[in-house]
Design an enzyme around this catalytic site. Structure first.
Site, PDB file in Angstrom:
ATOM      1  N   MET A  41       0.738  -1.188   0.052  1.00 11.67           N
ATOM      2  CA  MET A  41       0.124   0.051  -0.129  1.00 11.67           C
ATOM      3  C   MET A  41       0.594   1.445  -0.058  1.00 11.67           C
ATOM      4  SD  MET A  41      -2.687   1.166   2.767  1.00 11.67           S
ATOM      5  CE  MET A  41      -2.104   2.175   4.141  1.00 11.67           C
ATOM      6  N   SER A  85       3.687  -6.859   1.963  1.00 12.56           N
ATOM      7  CA  SER A  85       2.356  -6.312   2.663  1.00 12.56           C
ATOM      8  C   SER A  85       1.035  -6.742   1.872  1.00 12.56           C
ATOM      9  CB  SER A  85       2.387  -4.951   3.078  1.00 12.56           C
ATOM     10  OG  SER A  85       1.446  -4.429   3.699  1.00 12.56           O
ATOM     11  N   GLN A  86       0.537  -5.913   1.287  1.00 15.59           N
ATOM     12  CA  GLN A  86      -1.000  -6.119   0.714  1.00 15.59           C
ATOM     13  C   GLN A  86      -0.562  -7.060  -0.528  1.00 15.59           C
ATOM     14  OE1 GLN A  86      -3.285  -2.674   0.547  1.00 15.59           O
ATOM     15  NE2 GLN A  86      -2.435  -2.219  -1.748  1.00 15.59           N
ATOM     16  N   ASP A  89       5.759  -5.899  14.349  1.00 15.36           N
ATOM     17  CA  ASP A  89       4.938  -5.145  13.493  1.00 15.36           C
ATOM     18  C   ASP A  89       4.077  -4.335  14.173  1.00 15.36           C
ATOM     19  OD1 ASP A  89       3.174  -4.370  11.192  1.00 15.36           O
ATOM     20  OD2 ASP A  89       3.914  -6.196  10.311  1.00 15.36           O
ATOM     21  N   HIS A 103       7.076  -3.421  10.562  1.00 14.05           N
ATOM     22  CA  HIS A 103       6.553  -4.112   8.962  1.00 14.05           C
ATOM     23  C   HIS A 103       7.471  -3.542   7.983  1.00 14.05           C
ATOM     24  CE1 HIS A 103       3.198  -5.312   6.834  1.00 14.05           C
ATOM     25  NE2 HIS A 103       3.145  -4.281   6.027  1.00 14.05           N
TER      26      HIS A 103
END
Length: 335
Positions: free
Chosen positions: A42, A116-117, A228, A318
């Protein structure tokens, strides 16, 4: 210094028609490294020199000659960033499937790495688009049963809508992040209205091709960040989640309903079958119920038992990885 005699022997050995020359001519060429496809997270883009651009260079440094495709969703990097927030995830996955299908360098197979996503989006690609074949999938901080993301600055204005499901109920005006929102307290609302996550996690019905395609992976590698501060719950990065009905206690993948339990649609069909047998006075245990109760909806249990699932833990927040950790733990799955 080599003697004139030894140089003469070498020259003779390499003359056309000699055994040595024939052997040299028929040596197998060096194996071409398997291509790598990268999908960013993102707010990022395909080619940011501080993120995906740096990752591409690290891979190319360690694996000379590798073809690395860093996915750009849109006509330029600006659109790529915007689409990571606002373009329907299913549309993005369809676009990526078309890109991969048209790339001649990927037709014999490729490895994939999502950040991530991008991790759950590439899993959707693996499940929905088996050609060209994905060999290894590496999910770096991907959220496979995610509840929410703690991006206070950007997502806070939308948090109430996300909790009420408004952005799920009206996907045309939704955030991408709402499309993988999963409320552990309001499971029915999630299952009924999720336009992405509930589908790829087989939580409404079971698409056998999703399961077959995911199980075709050689390795499914999941990286969890131990400190995270973005993903909630962080266990989602290893396919874990909250125990149903509350948002405090987390459980690992192996204890979640996704690992073995049937969908509501299947359970309803089986309960009707059991009721019918009971009506007939049958005392026989319904074999369909027994089978479905053990159903492995995504094939994750079978993959786990076969050693296809790899769970890696990294210190840090993260997506905070050192080059040393990346080289030691990720590169071996790409070589």
């Amino acid at each position: 210094m080599a003697s004139p005699g030894s140089l003469w022997l070498l020259a003779f050995a390499l003359l056309p028609g000699t055994c040595a020359a024939w052997a040299l001519e028929h040596l197998d060429p060096p194996a071409t490294p398997l291509p790598l496809v990268i999908w960013h997270g993102m707010g990022d883009s395909c080619c940011n020199p501080l993120s995906m651009g740096a990752v591409k260079k690290m891979v190319e440094k360690k694996i000379p000659g590798i073809y690395v495709l860093s996915l750009e969703i849109g006509k330029n990097q600006k659109e790529d960033v915007e689409n990571s927030f606002f373009l329907n995830v299913n549309s993005q996955v369809t676009t990526v499937c078309q890109i991969l299908a048209k790339d001649p360098k990927l037709q014999q197979g490729y490895n994939a790495m999502g950040f991530s996503q991008g991790g759950q989006f590439l899993r959707a690609v693996a499940q929905r688009c088996p050609s060209p074949p994905m060999i290894n999938l590496i999910s770096v901080g991907g959220q496979h049963q995610v509840t929410t993301l703690r991006y206070n600055t950007f997502l806070k204005p939308f948090s109430k809508d996300m909790q009420l499901g408004h952005l799920i109920l009206f996907p045309s005006c939704s955030l991408v992040q709402a499309e993988y929102w999963h409320d552990p307290v309001k499971e029915d609302m999630y299952r009924n209205h999720s336009i992405f996550l509930a589908d790829v996690n087989q939580e409404r019905s079971v698409n056998e091709s999703y399961k077959k395609n995911l199980m075709a992976l050689k390795k499914f590698v999941m990286v969890k960040f131990l400190n995270d501060s973005i993903v909630d719950p962080v266990d989602s990065e290893w396919f874990g989640f909250y125990r149903s009905g509350q948002a405090k206690e987390t459980i690992p993948l192996q204890e979640t309903t996704l690992y073995t339990q049937v969908t509501e649609e299947e359970r309803g069909a089986v309960l009707f079958s059991s009721w019918f047998l009971k009506l007939r006075g049958s005392l026989v245990i319904n074999p369909v119920m027994h089978t479905l109760e053990q159903k492995d909806r995504l094939g994750l249990k079978e993959m786990d038992n076969a050693g296809q699932l790899v769970f890696l833990a990294a210190e840090g927040d993260h997506l905070q990885l050192s080059e040393e950790w990346f080289y030691a733990h990720i590169i071996p799955f790409l070589e």
